[in-house]
Design a protein around this motif. Structure first.
Motif, short mmCIF file in Angstrom:
data_model
loop_
_atom_site.label_atom_id
_atom_site.label_comp_id
_atom_site.label_asym_id
_atom_site.label_seq_id
_atom_site.Cartn_x
_atom_site.Cartn_y
_atom_site.Cartn_z
N ALA A 35 0.83 -1.21 0.00
CA ALA A 35 0.00 0.00 0.00
C ALA A 35 0.87 1.25 0.00
O ALA A 35 0.64 2.19 -0.77
N ARG A 36 1.89 1.24 0.85
CA ARG A 36 2.78 2.42 0.88
C ARG A 36 3.50 2.58 -0.45
O ARG A 36 3.68 3.69 -0.94
N LEU A 39 1.35 4.13 -3.07
CA LEU A 39 1.17 5.56 -2.84
C LEU A 39 2.41 6.35 -3.24
O LEU A 39 2.31 7.41 -3.87
N ASN A 43 2.50 9.01 -6.42
CA ASN A 43 2.92 10.41 -6.32
C ASN A 43 4.02 10.72 -7.33
O ASN A 43 4.05 11.80 -7.90
N PRO A 72 -25.65 1.93 -3.50
CA PRO A 72 -26.13 2.38 -2.20
C PRO A 72 -26.62 1.20 -1.36
O PRO A 72 -27.06 0.19 -1.91
N ASP A 73 -26.54 1.35 -0.04
CA ASP A 73 -26.97 0.29 0.86
C ASP A 73 -28.49 0.16 0.86
O ASP A 73 -29.03 -0.88 1.15
N GLN B 200 -26.99 6.81 0.19
CA GLN B 200 -26.21 5.79 0.84
C GLN B 200 -26.28 5.95 2.36
O GLN B 200 -26.00 7.02 2.88
N PHE B 202 -24.69 4.91 5.89
CA PHE B 202 -23.40 4.41 6.35
C PHE B 202 -23.57 3.54 7.59
O PHE B 202 -24.30 3.91 8.51
N THR B 367 -19.20 11.98 1.37
CA THR B 367 -19.04 10.54 1.18
C THR B 367 -17.56 10.16 1.15
O THR B 367 -17.15 9.18 1.77
N ASP B 371 -15.78 7.69 3.74
CA ASP B 371 -15.06 6.49 3.30
C ASP B 371 -13.65 6.44 3.88
O ASP B 371 -13.13 5.37 4.17
N ILE B 382 -6.22 -0.68 4.95
CA ILE B 382 -4.77 -0.76 4.77
C ILE B 382 -4.26 0.49 4.03
O ILE B 382 -3.27 1.11 4.42
N PHE B 383 -4.97 0.87 2.96
CA PHE B 383 -4.55 2.08 2.23
C PHE B 383 -4.71 3.33 3.10
O PHE B 383 -3.86 4.22 3.10
N ALA B 386 -1.92 3.43 5.47
CA ALA B 386 -0.68 3.74 4.77
C ALA B 386 -0.56 5.23 4.48
O ALA B 386 0.50 5.83 4.62
N VAL B 387 -1.69 5.85 4.08
CA VAL B 387 -1.69 7.30 3.85
C VAL B 387 -1.33 8.03 5.14
O VAL B 387 -0.50 8.94 5.15
N GLU B 389 0.28 6.87 7.80
CA GLU B 389 1.67 6.62 8.21
C GLU B 389 2.63 7.47 7.39
O GLU B 389 3.57 8.05 7.93
N LEU B 390 2.38 7.56 6.09
CA LEU B 390 3.28 8.34 5.23
C LEU B 390 3.14 9.85 5.50
O LEU B 390 4.11 10.59 5.38
N CYS B 394 5.89 12.56 4.90
CA CYS B 394 5.88 12.88 3.47
C CYS B 394 4.77 13.88 3.16
O CYS B 394 3.59 13.54 3.25
N PHE B 396 3.56 14.78 0.45
CA PHE B 396 2.66 14.37 -0.65
C PHE B 396 1.43 13.65 -0.14
O PHE B 396 0.36 13.69 -0.77
N LEU B 400 -4.00 13.62 0.75
CA LEU B 400 -4.85 12.42 0.65
C LEU B 400 -5.61 12.16 1.94
O LEU B 400 -6.61 11.44 1.95
#
Lengths: 75, 550
Positions: A35-36, A39, A43, A72-73, B200, B202, B367, B371, B382-383, B386-387, B389-390, B394, B396, B400
């Motif tokens: 994932a990192r 990203l 970039n 949508p749910d 939607q 949530f 939304t 999310d 996980i993403f 990761a954003v 943590e970076l 960082c 950049f 995000l």
């Protein structure tokens, strides 16, 4: 646009480094590293049109279809 | 003016309409005396339209609810005559900080630019805002506010709307030419007419704890992802007036709403954030869920929908009450022109075009924030992580991070009311945009642009005053910026400036802006032309040109 021709300067070296980056990690840990990495590389590319093309190309053939529309749910 | 405290009840008062042999017919009825209904009623009242305002309750909002009021909303309140009171009572803030686990990732300044009257946001309890609006509505006169008058049925035909209203003394019927439903997310009017708000929902629950305490936190928005004191979830902290703090804890979908409301559960959560030695008092507790949704169309013949009745968003970004007040701002002048016979009813369709566009923008932003805050799958978490943590190291990754993209006014770039640019201009303040504020001087005294434009259509001329204005059949406010000889002719308001206004408008000597009554730009030119002005006003009022200029 998305470059599908050979563009990595040292392919064997890169591939070995990629595998090394995951050495000794569980799948969960590897998922974090990936994932990192995505990203950081995204970039570096920067251009959203190229990134979108790469995302489409990466998903192509996986689970048989393109990404579904958000549903949508509730109605 | 001293506003009422929360919990103040307004007595039920019998209306003369209740004893009438036949239903009394009014021009406009507004349902819902929340921020949106009150703002619309005041705006229309200021335009001379008599308003009947119905509310099923007999008090202001219970609990602080919407606490973040954005710059644009304050500017609208300024036009409605209570912006100063709300801004002064509220806690101003421009800075947000984002934390991940035990460290600060970064901070941002929402109003990096100087030269605006109002701050990016003030935090103030919804009941204080409602109290200020209510005081203004009462002082204005012409607004017939009826507490404990609950709409139970709605019927309409081509000529008007018929309401059935329940009161402690029984039901009565009430007719009107136009109906504005500002009666909230569970809108009775919407249901009665068979409409729904779709979107939607949530699967997450959040806990609001308003606590009173003496605390060392500054007046900033603090957002934590996965903090040590509330692991795996998010927490949001906001300061309100009167030493009250809003703490918003993400709980997850499986949380038991009834149990989570109890002090036995809430107090330890708050203590975990504040530390064991900080005394505090619980003021208001609420557990909520939310949906991002809207009605397909905000107008059904003679009924218009605004605020939560028309659309809903998640709270991250403060887009609920703010967008609702902007609905009222957009609608009031149009409805007044239609009621006066100065514009055709189809002008109201532009309310739908513009505010449905705004609702979609708000729903998209809310939304996306939701999310990020509430990842829907293992890989999205996980993403997300990761954003975060970076982002600590960082730059950049910081754009995000999404802890709520905070409310900004919509630019109605595609509105049919706009006259597209024909002359060369920069993109800022393009037709459809809300006018940017700027410091000005009136006869040497410091003032603000937005206090001198809007309300009516406004012609804003830079440097020169046109020799002849076209006959427009409506009120045109006339403002000249930095007139050549320092004075303005009769009927014109002269403003001096330091260059900020010209820069924000990309103005040169001779540049002319036409602003709508809601301060959005309708048209702009490098040089005044009477025929082009007349055509732009006709376009902005959906009035067919009587003469063809070709």
């Amino acid at each position: 646009m998305l470059n599908l021709d050979a563009g990595i300067s040292a392919p064997d070296e890169f591939y070995a480094a990629l595998i090394d980056a995951h050495r000794g990690l569980t799948m969960a840990e590897s998922a974090r590293v990936n994932a990192r990495l995505i990203l950081l590389l995204a970039n570096q590319i920067g251009d959203v049109a190229v990134l979108r093309a790469a995302l489409l190309r990466a998903r192509d053939g996986v689970a048989g279809s393109a990404a579904p529309e958000r549903r949508p749910d509730t109605p | 003016m001293v506003a009422e405290a929360p919990g103040v009840a307004f007595g039920y008062v019998r209306s003369a309409d209740q004893g009438a042999p036949r239903p009394v017919r009014h021009r406009l009825v507004v349902v819902g005396a929340g921020p949106v209904g009150l703002a619309a009623a005041i705006d229309l009242g200021q335009r001379g339209v008599p308003v009947v305002l119905l509310d099923q309750d007999a008090s202001l909002s219970e609990g602080s609810r919407a606490i973040c009021f954005a710059k644009r909303t304050l500017e609208i309140f300024d036009r409605l005559g209570c912006g100063g009171e709300v801004a002064e009572r509220g806690v101003s803030w421009n800075t947000g900080r984002v934390f991940f686990r035990d460290r600060e990732l970064y901070h941002f300044d929402l109003l990096a630019e100087a030269g605006h009257h109002r701050p990016a946001f003030v935090n103030i309890q919804q009941y204080h805002v409602e109290a200020s609006l209510l005081a203004r509505a009462r002082a204005l006169g012409g607004i017939d506010i009826r507490w404990q008058h609950r709409v139970t049925a709605v019927a309409q035909d081509d000529d008007g709307v018929m309401l059935t209203v329940a009161t402690p003394e029984g039901e009565y019927r009430l007719g009107c030419d136009w109906l504005l439903a500002a009666d909230g997310s569970r809108s009775t009017v919407r249901t009665a007419l068979g409409h729904t708000s779709r979107g939607q929902v949530f699967r997450d629950r959040f806990l609001i704890a308003d606590v009173r305490m003496q605390a060392p936190f500054p007046a900033e928005r603090w957002f934590w992802f996965d903090p040590p004191f509330h692991p795996g979830q998010s927490v949001l902290l906001h300061r309100q007036p009167e030493d009250i703090w809003r703490i918003d804890f993400q709980l997850g979908w499986d949380a038991d709403p009834a149990a989570e409301r109890t002090p036995e559960r809430v107090v330890p959560r708050v203590r975990a954030l504040l530390g064991a030695d900080v005394p505090f008092e619980l003021v208001w507790v609420s557990v909520y869920t939310f949906a991002c949704q809207r009605m397909a169309r905000f107008r059904d013949r003679r009924v218009l929908f605004a605020g939560d009745a028309a659309h809903g968003v998640s709270p991250f970004g403060a887009r609920g009450a703010n967008s609702g007040v902007q609905d009222a701002d957009n609608l009031a002048w149009k409805l007044a022109l239609v009621l006066d016979g100065a514009a055709p009813a189809r002008l109201l369709d532009s309310y739908c075009d513009e505010r449905e566009f705004a609702a979609d923008e708000n729903i998209r932003a809310a939304t996306a924030s939701t999310d990020f805050i509430t990842p829907k799958s293992e890989i999205s978490r996980i993403f997300r992580d990761a954003v975060l943590e970076l982002a600590a190291t960082c730059p950049f990754a910081r754009p995000l991070v999404n802890s709520g993209r905070l409310s900004v006014p919509s630019c109605y770039a595609a509105s049919p009311l706009n006259t597209p640019d024909g002359d060369d201009f920069t993109a800022a303040m393009a037709p459809g945009s809300p006018a940017a504020d700027a410091p000005v001087r009136v006869a040497g005294v410091p003032a603000w642009l937005l206090d001198h434009v809007g309300g009516a259509f406004t012609l804003l001329c830079f440097g020169a005053v046109p020799a002849h204005l076209p006959d427009l059949n409506l009120t045109l406010r006339r403002v000249v910026v930095a007139p050549h000889d320092g004075t303005a002719p009769s009927g014109w308001q002269a403003l001096e400036e330091d260059g900020t206004l010209s820069a924000r408008c990309d103005a040169r000597p001779g540049t002319v802006y036409l602003l709508r009554p809601d301060q959005h730009v309708a048209a702009r030119w490098r040089a005044f032309d009477a025929a082009r002005l007349a055509a732009a006003v006709q376009r902005a009022t959906a009035t067919v040109a009587e003469l063809c200029a070709c």
